[in-house]
Design a protein around this motif. Structure first.
Motif, PDB file in Angstrom:
ATOM      1  N   PRO A   1      10.285  49.583  55.709  1.00 39.86           N
ATOM      2  CA  PRO A   1      11.384  49.686  54.744  1.00 39.86           C
ATOM      3  C   PRO A   1      12.369  48.520  54.879  1.00 39.86           C
ATOM      4  CG  PRO A   1      11.069  51.748  55.952  1.00 39.86           C
ATOM      5  CD  PRO A   1      10.255  50.718  56.638  1.00 39.86           C
ATOM      6  N   GLU A   2      12.957  48.122  53.753  1.00 42.46           N
ATOM      7  CA  GLU A   2      13.888  46.994  53.744  1.00 42.46           C
ATOM      8  C   GLU A   2      15.087  47.239  54.648  1.00 42.46           C
ATOM      9  OE1 GLU A   2      15.664  43.378  52.876  1.00 42.46           O
ATOM     10  OE2 GLU A   2      13.608  44.080  52.594  1.00 42.46           O
ATOM     11  N   ARG A   3      15.659  48.442  54.622  1.00 38.21           N
ATOM     12  CA  ARG A   3      16.833  48.732  55.452  1.00 38.21           C
ATOM     13  C   ARG A   3      16.494  48.607  56.942  1.00 38.21           C
ATOM     14  NH1 ARG A   3      20.824  51.101  52.036  1.00 38.21           N
ATOM     15  NH2 ARG A   3      19.909  52.082  50.211  1.00 38.21           N
ATOM     16  N   ALA A   4      15.305  49.073  57.316  1.00 39.12           N
ATOM     17  CA  ALA A   4      14.899  49.017  58.724  1.00 39.12           C
ATOM     18  C   ALA A   4      14.738  47.568  59.184  1.00 39.12           C
ATOM     19  CB  ALA A   4      13.592  49.781  58.923  1.00 39.12           C
ATOM     20  N   LYS A   5      14.185  46.713  58.310  1.00 44.16           N
ATOM     21  CA  LYS A   5      14.030  45.297  58.658  1.00 44.16           C
ATOM     22  C   LYS A   5      15.388  44.645  58.889  1.00 44.16           C
ATOM     23  CE  LYS A   5       9.774  44.707  55.959  1.00 44.16           C
ATOM     24  NZ  LYS A   5       9.199  44.091  54.743  1.00 44.16           N
ATOM     25  N   ARG A   6      16.335  44.966  58.008  1.00 45.16           N
ATOM     26  CA  ARG A   6      17.667  44.370  58.129  1.00 45.16           C
ATOM     27  C   ARG A   6      18.363  44.853  59.405  1.00 45.16           C
ATOM     28  NH1 ARG A   6      20.527  44.023  52.179  1.00 45.16           N
ATOM     29  NH2 ARG A   6      18.666  43.500  50.978  1.00 45.16           N
ATOM     30  N   ARG A   7      18.226  46.132  59.712  1.00 42.73           N
ATOM     31  CA  ARG A   7      18.850  46.664  60.929  1.00 42.73           C
ATOM     32  C   ARG A   7      18.302  45.963  62.164  1.00 42.73           C
ATOM     33  NH1 ARG A   7      18.830  51.833  58.361  1.00 42.73           N
ATOM     34  NH2 ARG A   7      16.832  52.343  59.287  1.00 42.73           N
ATOM     35  N   TYR A   8      16.986  45.737  62.171  1.00 47.44           N
ATOM     36  CA  TYR A   8      16.404  45.075  63.341  1.00 47.44           C
ATOM     37  C   TYR A   8      16.858  43.623  63.433  1.00 47.44           C
ATOM     38  CZ  TYR A   8      13.293  43.489  66.941  1.00 47.44           C
ATOM     39  OH  TYR A   8      12.826  42.953  68.110  1.00 47.44           O
ATOM     40  N   LEU A   9      16.982  42.956  62.286  1.00 50.56           N
ATOM     41  CA  LEU A   9      17.454  41.575  62.298  1.00 50.56           C
ATOM     42  C   LEU A   9      18.868  41.490  62.887  1.00 50.56           C
ATOM     43  CD1 LEU A   9      17.232  38.610  61.600  1.00 50.56           C
ATOM     44  CD2 LEU A   9      17.941  39.149  59.267  1.00 50.56           C
TER      45      LEU A   9
END
Length: 631
Positions: free
Chosen positions: A136-144
């Motif tokens: 998911p896009e939100r999960a990618k951003r959180r990890y970044l």
């Protein structure tokens, strides 16, 4: 990853083929000796025994290889490249060529990165010769965000990382745009909060440019109608005009969460009656109760209207953020826990009481912000407790004596208490340091300092050196006495094999011994576990110091356990455990010991050496040797 300052420290040591004192390093780095100790500890954490320590100071280990930041930098770049090409993936061979590394090195880096991504929603997968990031896009951003914040020196490197991310857009202009909108709403924020907001906007900009705009709305009608949504919209409108970037409704909802609970900081100077107009009365009442409880428990007075108002406003903001769990990151968290353990522990205690009274939850980062509030206040209230008593013997009391006394007080201020005596009077022993303008008197009294009737700069340096030496010896004696008083053989566990043991089981074993020896009651372990849930007590240097937030031990003591092998305790490998019990009546003496003890064991090499002790006597000897070396 080494910070710029850590690299500078290593480079300085590399140029000098000798032992370097902490004072010399502190002068070179324009910081305190405590900061040097913490900086060396961080370097040795990821590069074991790179910097050697002794009573002579610090020196690079001639047998160690100087570190490079290659692997950590590459992993960050790999993730950014995968994120940038998450629609189709990136060619494995092209990526290896781009990073100037071999295919086998790239494969190892990717395997490490896959292990470090703990969010199961994100996966790195191979499709023939292509690597792709899924999830998911939100999960990618959180990890970044977590990846960027995990860089060692976020204050210096975050700006570089963000600028690289947003490319042609000026980071300075982005920050200025955000600050202008906040100023229009009479909102002033600290640098931590501003970094957090800039980072999130930068990630949104980059992802939108890559065609990955958020589409799914949070469906929160209340959020869309409040001032936070309006602020996010105004910033987004300005950025849209400047850079032709369209922020979706879902993006604005997500970004508006960054502004929840922000207040006008100029209100911190208002009186209590005005405070209630913008801080919920429930929060004000809860904070009053909490600070009163702190005074009863820790014997620390926190009476100050400005301090109360600032903390109340911060809690109002925190109360809002806790309902959305949009917490502000604090890059100084580890530094605070390591360098100021007592202030941080006080913040943990205050946080636990606040969470209970307001029925909210918040994380370690938010606890560290409360620690910053407390530390800033206590710093302004600090007085010199350990004054050095000086007896000044002069030939002519009326003129030279009074003038010299004034000059010395101007140089050393409240750190000294000076008494002037004429030479013909008998000198008593009620002093720490004897200064005299008479050479015969100076030779008669060991440890005395001869100074000129008209104070010279050389005299000042001699006095300063002697005072520092006296204070150092006094601190050593106090630390030796505290070690013998609080670390006892009946509380010592030697070389325990941790195979199959979990941290909680170790805490239980140590607590049981303390109950048996009459240091704590049966309920003490419950309070220790509560403290552990608030914020893990393990340190990157390899030690854990579990303890209660209340000072309710029957008597103060430290149960020590050395481990044969490392045990993972809240993400840190631990070889040494110090289980702490503090009695309220002994709190002042114990806290001085505890702060110094934490300074010592914050250095990985010290913790390693202590954990390798084969018996109690060897442990105590090594600890006292470290007290001597920790100048």
């Amino acid at each position: 990853m080494l910070t710029k300052k850590e690299k500078e420290l290593i480079a300085y040591l590399d140029k000098k083929d000798r032992w370097i004192t902490s004072d010399e390093l502190a002068e070179y780095s324009l910081c305190t000796t405590r900061t040097i100790r913490n900086r060396v500890a961080k370097i040795n954490q990821n590069n074991p025994e790179l910097i050697l320590t002794s009573h002579l100071g610090y020196q690079l280990n001639p047998h160690a290889n100087l570190p490079t930041d290659g692997t950590e930098d590459r992993k960050s770049r790999i993730f950014l490249e995968l994120l940038k090409h998450s629609s189709y993936g990136v060619d494995f061979f092209d990526l290896a060529e781009m990073l100037f590394i071999s295919e086998s090195t790239l494969k190892n880096d990717i395997q490490q990165l896959k292990k470090e991504i703990t969010n199961d929603a994100i996966q790195i997968v191979f499709y023939q010769d292509y690597i792709k990031l899924t999830g998911p896009e939100r999960a990618k951003r959180r990890y970044l965000i977590s990846l960027l914040y995990n860089e060692s020196d976020v204050q210096e490197k975050l700006k570089v990382s963000i600028q690289q991310m947003i490319g042609y857009i000026s980071l300075e202009k982005l920050q200025q745009t955000i600050q202008e909108v906040l100023a229009e709403h009479t909102i002033q924020i600290n640098q931590y909060s501003l970094n957090n907001i800039v980072l999130h906007f930068a990630i949104s900009i980059e992802r939108i440019r890559q065609g990955h705009s958020l589409k799914k709305s949070l469906n929160n009608n209340q959020l869309q109608s409040n001032s936070e949504f309006l602020i996010a919209g105004e910033i987004s409108d300005k950025l849209a005009q400047q850079y032709d970037i369209h922020f979706s409704h879902a993006e604005l909802e997500q970004l508006s969460l960054l502004f929840i609970g922000m207040q006008n900081e100029t209100l911190t100077n208002q009186d209590s009656q005005q405070l209630s107009s913008f801080v919920d009365p429930t929060i004000i009442t809860a904070l009053k109760d909490v600070l009163a409880e702190v005074e009863r428990t820790y014997l620390v007075e926190l009476h100050d209207e400005e301090f109360f108002n600032k903390l109340a406003i911060h809690l109002q903001s925190l109360y809002y953020r806790s309902h959305y769990e949009t917490f502000t990151r604090n890059s100084s968290l580890l530094d605070l826990k390591t360098a100021y353990p007592l202030i941080y522990d006080l913040a943990v205690y205050i946080s636990s009481l606040i969470q209970d009274r307001l029925d909210i939850w918040f994380n370690d980062d938010e606890i560290s912000f409360i620690a910053l509030h407390i530390g800033a206040f206590l710093e302004t209230q600090k007085h010199f407790r350990d004054q050095v008593t000086i007896r000044l013997i002069v030939n002519d009391y009326h003129d030279i004596g009074s003038n010299l006394s004034k000059q010395i007080e101007e140089h050393f201020g409240e750190s000294i208490d000076i008494v002037v005596t004429e030479k013909w009077k008998t000198a008593t022993n009620d002093y720490d340091l004897l200064l005299t303008t008479d050479r015969e008197t100076a030779s008669d009294y060991a440890g005395s300092v001869f100074i000129h009737p008209f104070l010279t700069s050389k005299d000042v340096k001699k006095i300063e050196k002697r005072i520092d030496s006296l204070k150092s010896q006094r601190e050593k004696r106090k630390m030796y006495q505290a070690i013998e008083k609080f670390i006892l053989p009946e509380l010592y566990f030697n070389q325990i094999d941790p195979a199959g043991l979990r941290p909680r089981e170790i805490r239980k074993q140590l607590n049981q011994r303390m109950v048996q020896t009459g240091f704590v009651d049966e309920n003490f372990s419950h309070r220790v576990e509560k403290r552990e849930r608030m914020s893990p007590t393990s340190f990157p240097s390899g030690i854990a110091v579990p303890h209660s937030v209340e000072l309710e031990a029957i008597k103060s003591g430290v149960a020590i356990m050395t481990l044969q092998e490392s045990l993972i305790w809240a993400d840190h490998p631990i070889n040494l455990v110090a289980y702490i019990a503090i009695n309220k009546d002994e709190a002042n003496d114990f806290n001085e010991f505890f702060e110094k003890f934490i300074e010592i064991v914050s250095e990985p090499i010290n913790t390693k050496q202590l954990s390798m002790s084969e018996d109690f006597d060897e442990f105590i000897l090594r600890l006292k040797t470290m007290v001597d070396a920790d100048e």
